[in-house]
Motif scaffolding. Structure first.
Motif, PDB file in Angstrom:
ATOM      1  N   GLU A   1       2.084  17.381   0.139  1.00 52.91           N
ATOM      2  CA  GLU A   1       0.999  18.334  -0.379  1.00 52.91           C
ATOM      3  C   GLU A   1       0.390  17.316  -1.523  1.00 52.91           C
ATOM      4  OE1 GLU A   1      -0.836  22.647  -3.032  1.00 52.91           O
ATOM      5  OE2 GLU A   1       1.306  22.084  -2.623  1.00 52.91           O
ATOM      6  N   SER A   2      -0.763  17.112  -1.305  1.00 46.36           N
ATOM      7  CA  SER A   2      -1.846  16.594  -1.887  1.00 46.36           C
ATOM      8  C   SER A   2      -1.522  16.375  -4.150  1.00 46.36           C
ATOM      9  CB  SER A   2      -3.032  15.811  -2.033  1.00 46.36           C
ATOM     10  OG  SER A   2      -3.420  17.389  -1.821  1.00 46.36           O
ATOM     11  N   GLN A   3      -1.678  15.891  -4.436  1.00 43.88           N
ATOM     12  CA  GLN A   3      -1.938  15.911  -5.754  1.00 43.88           C
ATOM     13  C   GLN A   3      -3.110  16.869  -6.569  1.00 43.88           C
ATOM     14  OE1 GLN A   3       1.811  15.383  -6.661  1.00 43.88           O
ATOM     15  NE2 GLN A   3       0.365  15.648  -8.463  1.00 43.88           N
ATOM     16  N   CYS A   4      -4.196  16.809  -5.720  1.00 43.38           N
ATOM     17  CA  CYS A   4      -5.470  17.117  -6.078  1.00 43.38           C
ATOM     18  C   CYS A   4      -4.901  18.894  -5.208  1.00 43.38           C
ATOM     19  CB  CYS A   4      -6.376  16.432  -4.954  1.00 43.38           C
ATOM     20  SG  CYS A   4      -6.913  15.244  -5.531  1.00 43.38           S
ATOM     21  N   SER A   5      -4.220  18.843  -3.972  1.00 45.28           N
ATOM     22  CA  SER A   5      -4.116  20.558  -3.704  1.00 45.28           C
ATOM     23  C   SER A   5      -3.530  20.851  -4.556  1.00 45.28           C
ATOM     24  CB  SER A   5      -3.903  20.350  -2.086  1.00 45.28           C
ATOM     25  OG  SER A   5      -3.420  21.339  -2.197  1.00 45.28           O
ATOM     26  N   ARG A   6      -2.032  20.641  -5.059  1.00 46.93           N
ATOM     27  CA  ARG A   6      -1.359  20.961  -6.339  1.00 46.93           C
ATOM     28  C   ARG A   6      -1.762  21.050  -7.865  1.00 46.93           C
ATOM     29  NH1 ARG A   6       4.255  20.832  -4.960  1.00 46.93           N
ATOM     30  NH2 ARG A   6       4.469  21.080  -7.341  1.00 46.93           N
ATOM     31  N   HIS A   7      -2.661  20.418  -8.240  1.00 44.90           N
ATOM     32  CA  HIS A   7      -3.706  20.696  -9.019  1.00 44.90           C
ATOM     33  C   HIS A   7      -4.329  21.157  -9.341  1.00 44.90           C
ATOM     34  CE1 HIS A   7      -4.910  18.988 -12.858  1.00 44.90           C
ATOM     35  NE2 HIS A   7      -6.285  19.727 -12.063  1.00 44.90           N
TER      36      HIS A   7
ATOM     37  N   PRO B   1       1.247  -1.413   0.108  1.00 46.15           N
ATOM     38  CA  PRO B   1       0.053  -0.053   0.340  1.00 46.15           C
ATOM     39  C   PRO B   1       0.360   1.392   0.267  1.00 46.15           C
ATOM     40  CG  PRO B   1      -0.455  -1.361   1.829  1.00 46.15           C
ATOM     41  CD  PRO B   1       0.255  -1.708   1.190  1.00 46.15           C
ATOM     42  N   ILE B   2       0.397   2.354  -1.149  1.00 44.20           N
ATOM     43  CA  ILE B   2       1.262   3.029  -1.036  1.00 44.20           C
ATOM     44  C   ILE B   2       0.816   4.319  -0.146  1.00 44.20           C
ATOM     45  CG2 ILE B   2       1.513   5.665  -2.195  1.00 44.20           C
ATOM     46  CD1 ILE B   2       3.267   3.376  -3.219  1.00 44.20           C
ATOM     47  N   PRO B   3       1.672   5.009   0.612  1.00 40.00           N
ATOM     48  CA  PRO B   3       1.144   6.204   2.015  1.00 40.00           C
ATOM     49  C   PRO B   3       0.658   7.466   0.815  1.00 40.00           C
ATOM     50  CG  PRO B   3       2.919   5.146   2.092  1.00 40.00           C
ATOM     51  CD  PRO B   3       3.467   4.947   1.460  1.00 40.00           C
ATOM     52  N   ASP B   4      -0.967   7.565   1.348  1.00 38.16           N
ATOM     53  CA  ASP B   4      -1.315   9.200   0.668  1.00 38.16           C
ATOM     54  C   ASP B   4      -0.130  10.693   1.276  1.00 38.16           C
ATOM     55  OD1 ASP B   4      -1.768  10.092   3.539  1.00 38.16           O
ATOM     56  OD2 ASP B   4      -4.114   9.556   3.323  1.00 38.16           O
ATOM     57  N   SER B   5      -1.047  11.226   1.781  1.00 40.55           N
ATOM     58  CA  SER B   5       0.632  12.734   1.251  1.00 40.55           C
ATOM     59  C   SER B   5       0.680  13.129   2.433  1.00 40.55           C
ATOM     60  CB  SER B   5      -0.378  14.303   0.541  1.00 40.55           C
ATOM     61  OG  SER B   5      -1.348  14.419   1.347  1.00 40.55           O
ATOM     62  N   ASN B   6      -0.198  12.633   3.539  1.00 43.99           N
ATOM     63  CA  ASN B   6       0.142  12.682   5.175  1.00 43.99           C
ATOM     64  C   ASN B   6       1.038  11.217   5.924  1.00 43.99           C
ATOM     65  OD1 ASN B   6      -1.369  15.124   5.591  1.00 43.99           O
ATOM     66  ND2 ASN B   6      -2.674  14.018   5.352  1.00 43.99           N
ATOM     67  N   GLY B   7       0.754  10.798   4.930  1.00 43.87           N
ATOM     68  CA  GLY B   7       1.717   9.033   5.615  1.00 43.87           C
ATOM     69  C   GLY B   7       0.782   7.905   5.564  1.00 43.87           C
ATOM     70  N   SER B   8      -0.845   7.788   5.739  1.00 42.27           N
ATOM     71  CA  SER B   8      -1.487   6.523   6.172  1.00 42.27           C
ATOM     72  C   SER B   8      -1.374   5.956   5.452  1.00 42.27           C
ATOM     73  CB  SER B   8      -3.052   7.258   6.478  1.00 42.27           C
ATOM     74  OG  SER B   8      -3.485   6.406   6.821  1.00 42.27           O
ATOM     75  N   THR B   9      -1.512   4.920   5.567  1.00 43.50           N
ATOM     76  CA  THR B   9      -1.932   3.762   4.802  1.00 43.50           C
ATOM     77  C   THR B   9      -3.134   3.060   4.191  1.00 43.50           C
ATOM     78  OG1 THR B   9      -1.170   1.450   5.521  1.00 43.50           O
ATOM     79  CG2 THR B   9      -0.045   3.485   4.221  1.00 43.50           C
ATOM     80  N   ARG B  10      -3.977   3.425   5.806  1.00 41.70           N
ATOM     81  CA  ARG B  10      -5.092   2.567   5.909  1.00 41.70           C
ATOM     82  C   ARG B  10      -6.222   2.776   4.625  1.00 41.70           C
ATOM     83  NH1 ARG B  10      -8.793   5.792   9.125  1.00 41.70           N
ATOM     84  NH2 ARG B  10     -10.325   4.265   9.014  1.00 41.70           N
ATOM     85  N   ALA B  11      -6.658   3.611   3.798  1.00 42.70           N
ATOM     86  CA  ALA B  11      -7.249   3.785   2.151  1.00 42.70           C
ATOM     87  C   ALA B  11      -6.676   2.489   1.337  1.00 42.70           C
ATOM     88  CB  ALA B  11      -7.632   4.725   2.143  1.00 42.70           C
ATOM     89  N   ASN B  12      -5.221   2.567   1.539  1.00 43.06           N
ATOM     90  CA  ASN B  12      -4.626   1.427   0.381  1.00 43.06           C
ATOM     91  C   ASN B  12      -4.426   0.150   0.854  1.00 43.06           C
ATOM     92  OD1 ASN B  12      -4.840   3.341  -2.449  1.00 43.06           O
ATOM     93  ND2 ASN B  12      -2.981   3.979  -0.863  1.00 43.06           N
ATOM     94  N   THR B  13      -4.052  -0.141   2.143  1.00 48.83           N
ATOM     95  CA  THR B  13      -4.489  -0.962   3.284  1.00 48.83           C
ATOM     96  C   THR B  13      -6.091  -2.100   2.880  1.00 48.83           C
ATOM     97  OG1 THR B  13      -2.768  -0.182   4.332  1.00 48.83           O
ATOM     98  CG2 THR B  13      -4.168  -2.290   5.224  1.00 48.83           C
ATOM     99  N   ILE B  14      -6.819  -1.195   2.671  1.00 48.99           N
ATOM    100  CA  ILE B  14      -8.272  -1.037   2.535  1.00 48.99           C
ATOM    101  C   ILE B  14      -8.663  -2.659   1.076  1.00 48.99           C
ATOM    102  CG2 ILE B  14     -10.573  -1.129   2.623  1.00 48.99           C
ATOM    103  CD1 ILE B  14      -9.958   1.250   4.713  1.00 48.99           C
TER     104      ILE B  14
END
Length: 174
Positions: A98-104, A60-73
């Motif tokens: 910074e998240s890609q959504c925010s950068r976009h 699972p890839i960590p999200d921009s804050n470092g959490s892998t919860r969603a990708n582990t699910i």
């Protein structure tokens, strides 16, 4: 490196979306949230599992804050459809980005791979195929950063928003 995608992710800037394209976007956003309905994870996982070869590791890839919860699910749902697939939390983010959504939204370019701050979290994994699990690939830079951290692997995403991925309909050994 290769990135396997179950679906293409069409930008709203490309014009009117078909019903199928709108559903792909909805699912891609839904599976970023660990509290989303299991059926959304299940739909994405079933399609993603059809792309891989087992035995393998699902990382699972960590999200921009470092959490892998969603990708582990998401990885757990994939593993249910792919006997021989095992989850390994082998990547960690050393600091938030910074998240890609925010950068976009701010019209900024994609975060370069070296600025993703991804590092190996496990010292060794047996030599079997390894897939980095994420909801969407935009520039492919997150996957390149994960590859650099472990020195091997392929990306496995639900939707490809860029032009750097391989859309497959059959399992692929990379």
């Amino acid at each position: 490196m290769n990135i396997l995608a179950a679906r293409k992710y069409k930008s709203l800037r490309a014009g009117q979306l078909s019903q199928a394209e709108a559903e792909t976007r909805r699912l891609a956003y839904a599976i970023k949230d660990p509290s989303s309905p299991a059926r959304d994870f299940e739909t994405a996982a079933r399609e993603m599992a059809a792309l891989i070869v087992t035995p393998c590791w699902l990382v699972p890839i960590p999200d921009s804050n470092g959490s892998t919860r969603a990708n582990t699910i998401l990885a757990a749902h994939i593993a249910r459809h792919a006997p021989g697939a095992q989850i390994a939390k082998a990547i960690r983010r050393t600091r938030p980005i910074e998240s890609q959504c925010s950068r976009h939204r701010r019209n900024l370019p994609a975060t370069p791979p070296e600025q993703h701050h991804l590092r190996a979290a496990l010292s060794s994994l047996s030599h079997r195929q390894l897939y980095f699990v994420d909801n969407v690939a935009t520039s492919g830079n997150t996957m390149r950063a994960a590859y650099a951290a472990l020195q091997r692997g392929a990306g496995l995403v639900f939707a490809d928003a860029g032009h750097n991925t391989h859309h497959h309909t059959e399992p692929t050994l990379l």
